[in-house]
Design a protein around this motif. Structure first.
Motif, PDB file in Angstrom:
ATOM      1  N   THR A 149       0.828  -1.207   0.000  1.00  0.00           N
ATOM      2  CA  THR A 149       0.000   0.000   0.000  1.00  0.00           C
ATOM      3  C   THR A 149       0.862   1.256   0.000  1.00  0.00           C
ATOM      4  O   THR A 149       2.078   1.204   0.167  1.00  0.00           O
ATOM      5  N   GLN A 184      -4.056  -2.536  -4.016  1.00  0.00           N
ATOM      6  CA  GLN A 184      -5.289  -1.755  -4.075  1.00  0.00           C
ATOM      7  C   GLN A 184      -4.995  -0.292  -4.388  1.00  0.00           C
ATOM      8  O   GLN A 184      -3.835   0.101  -4.513  1.00  0.00           O
ATOM      9  N   SER A 203      -4.491   3.750  -4.177  1.00  0.00           N
ATOM     10  CA  SER A 203      -3.788   4.619  -3.228  1.00  0.00           C
ATOM     11  C   SER A 203      -4.731   5.702  -2.715  1.00  0.00           C
ATOM     12  O   SER A 203      -4.430   6.886  -2.769  1.00  0.00           O
ATOM     13  N   TRP A 236      -7.988   6.353   0.451  1.00  0.00           N
ATOM     14  CA  TRP A 236      -8.589   5.778   1.646  1.00  0.00           C
ATOM     15  C   TRP A 236      -9.998   5.326   1.302  1.00  0.00           C
ATOM     16  O   TRP A 236     -10.874   6.120   1.009  1.00  0.00           O
ATOM     17  N   SER A 269      -9.277  -0.711   1.303  1.00  0.00           N
ATOM     18  CA  SER A 269      -7.989  -0.512   1.964  1.00  0.00           C
ATOM     19  C   SER A 269      -8.090  -0.765   3.465  1.00  0.00           C
ATOM     20  O   SER A 269      -7.182  -1.341   4.073  1.00  0.00           O
TER      21      SER A 269
END
Length: 391
Positions: A134, A270, A272, A274, A278
């Motif tokens: 991540t 996944q 980048s 929020w 995530s």
């Protein structure tokens, strides 16, 4: 990866002999040593340390140890104390001063590796490990790292699942997913079908009279990709399905893979941003590889992320930080920007590959010997591979 070592001995001749040996051996590519024979000079050096320049290992005689213990980084760096007495092989805090120099440097390597494993835990094969790749900012190379990590683990004999949760799949040119769709046995949009089955299986139904939920056959939704030597899903055709995935959907999907008993590792990739996907990845992962690049935008964005989540839920934030490995991607030999946060340290560096900048053949992304070598070292550092695997 170059390991920074702080060395201190009152014997200038001893220090010079050790440095000369390192310089003339293969260890010159492993250790960058800053050496001192005077406590005062070492104190001045420690005062100027920052999170980005902190040593990875401290090797000192007893008269120097107090200087290091008083530093703000003392509890974050392993220390080896020189002694002239016999030291058992299991001792990770002392090192015999007078012994063959290769044995001394081998001990340094052992302690560095052991320290990294203690910090983040070590894969023992008893459960499926979820490794979440991540970042707080796009363009840090998440997909590159995730794909190469899957390949490194796959070719080392592990069974790997690559789970792409990106809204817009970016792996097509590298994994040739268009041709993969042609091989899919389930046909249609298999990922949407899987999500539907997951959701319906979660709905309680009194007509089942206590019977177990239908067991989902994971194999019918997966396909093998030899380029990364891992299994994966065919990318979703309907992007709305991914946008509508909530935290529970994502957790159920990850658990479906881990509880199948078919894989040693699940590597997640996944967006980048929020979002709920995530959030689920961060909770379900045993290890989070948090990527940073050496630019002020990325550093500042991550700093704000840290601040937000620490305020939102301090306990959850601390739990996530304990399983996070900070990795600098596209490293060019030195850092122009300081890492955000005084307590933060970069634990690994992955190199910048100039030939990727104007790459015409996407397969080159998965075949750089330099990058694969450093990826192997990353796997070794987190306790996934041992020296025999990576030789």
């Amino acid at each position: 990866m170059m390991n920074r070592v702080l060395l201190a001995s009152s014997s200038l001749e001893y220090v010079e002999a050790l440095l000369d040996f390192i310089q003339g051996s293969s260890y010159s590519a492993v250790f960058q040593v800053t050496a001192f024979s005077q406590p005062e000079a070492m104190s001045r050096y420690i005062e100027e340390l920052s999170p980005t320049s902190t040593p990875d290992l401290v090797v000192v005689e007893e008269q120097f140890i107090e200087k290091w213990i008083s530093s703000p980084f003392a509890d974050k760096v392993p220390v080896l104390l020189f002694t002239e007495q016999f030291v058992s092989e299991e001792n990770q805090t002392e090192i015999r001063k007078y012994q063959p120099l290769p044995a001394i440097l081998a001990k340094w390597e052992e302690v560095l590796l052991s320290s990294s494993r203690r910090e983040k835990g070590r894969f023992n094969g008893e459960q499926t490990w979820v490794i979440g790749v991540t970042s707080a900012s796009g363009g840090c190379g998440k997909t590159t790292v995730a794909l190469n990590l899957a390949k490194q683990l796959g070719r080392s004999g592990y069974s790997v699942f690559y789970l792409n949760l990106e809204t817009i799949d970016s792996t097509g040119p590298f994994l040739h997913t268009t041709s993969m769709e042609m091989q899919s046995e389930s046909g249609g949009d298999s990922f949407s079908q899987l999500l539907y089955q997951l959701r319906t299986n979660k709905i309680p139904n009194s007509s089942f009279h206590g019977e177990k939920k239908d067991r989902i056959d994971l194999k019918s939704y997966t396909i093998r990709n030899e380029r990364i030597q891992a299994d994966c899903f065919i990318p979703a055709k309907n992007r709305k399905e991914l946008l509508q995935m909530n935290k529970s959907d994502t957790s159920e999907l990850i658990r479906l893979i881990t509880e199948s008993g078919q894989y040693h590792f699940v590597i997640t990739d996944q967006d980048s941003v929020w979002d709920l996907r995530s959030e689920a990845v961060m909770e379900e992962s045993q290890l989070l590889i948090w990527l940073l690049s050496d630019d002020i935008h990325t550093m500042n964005k991550y700093k704000e992320w840290m601040k937000f989540h620490k305020q939102l839920d301090p306990e959850q934030y601390e739990n996530r930080m304990r399983k996070t490995l900070h990795v600098i991607n596209r490293y060019m030999g030195n850092m122009a920007n300081e890492l955000p946060g005084e307590e933060m340290m970069a634990e690994h560096y992955l190199p910048y590959i100039p030939s990727w900048k104007q790459m015409r053949e996407p397969d080159l992304l998965l075949s750089s010997p330099i990058y694969q070598k450093e990826m192997s070292k990353l796997c070794e550092a987190i306790g996934v591979l041992n020296r025999e695997n990576t030789a």
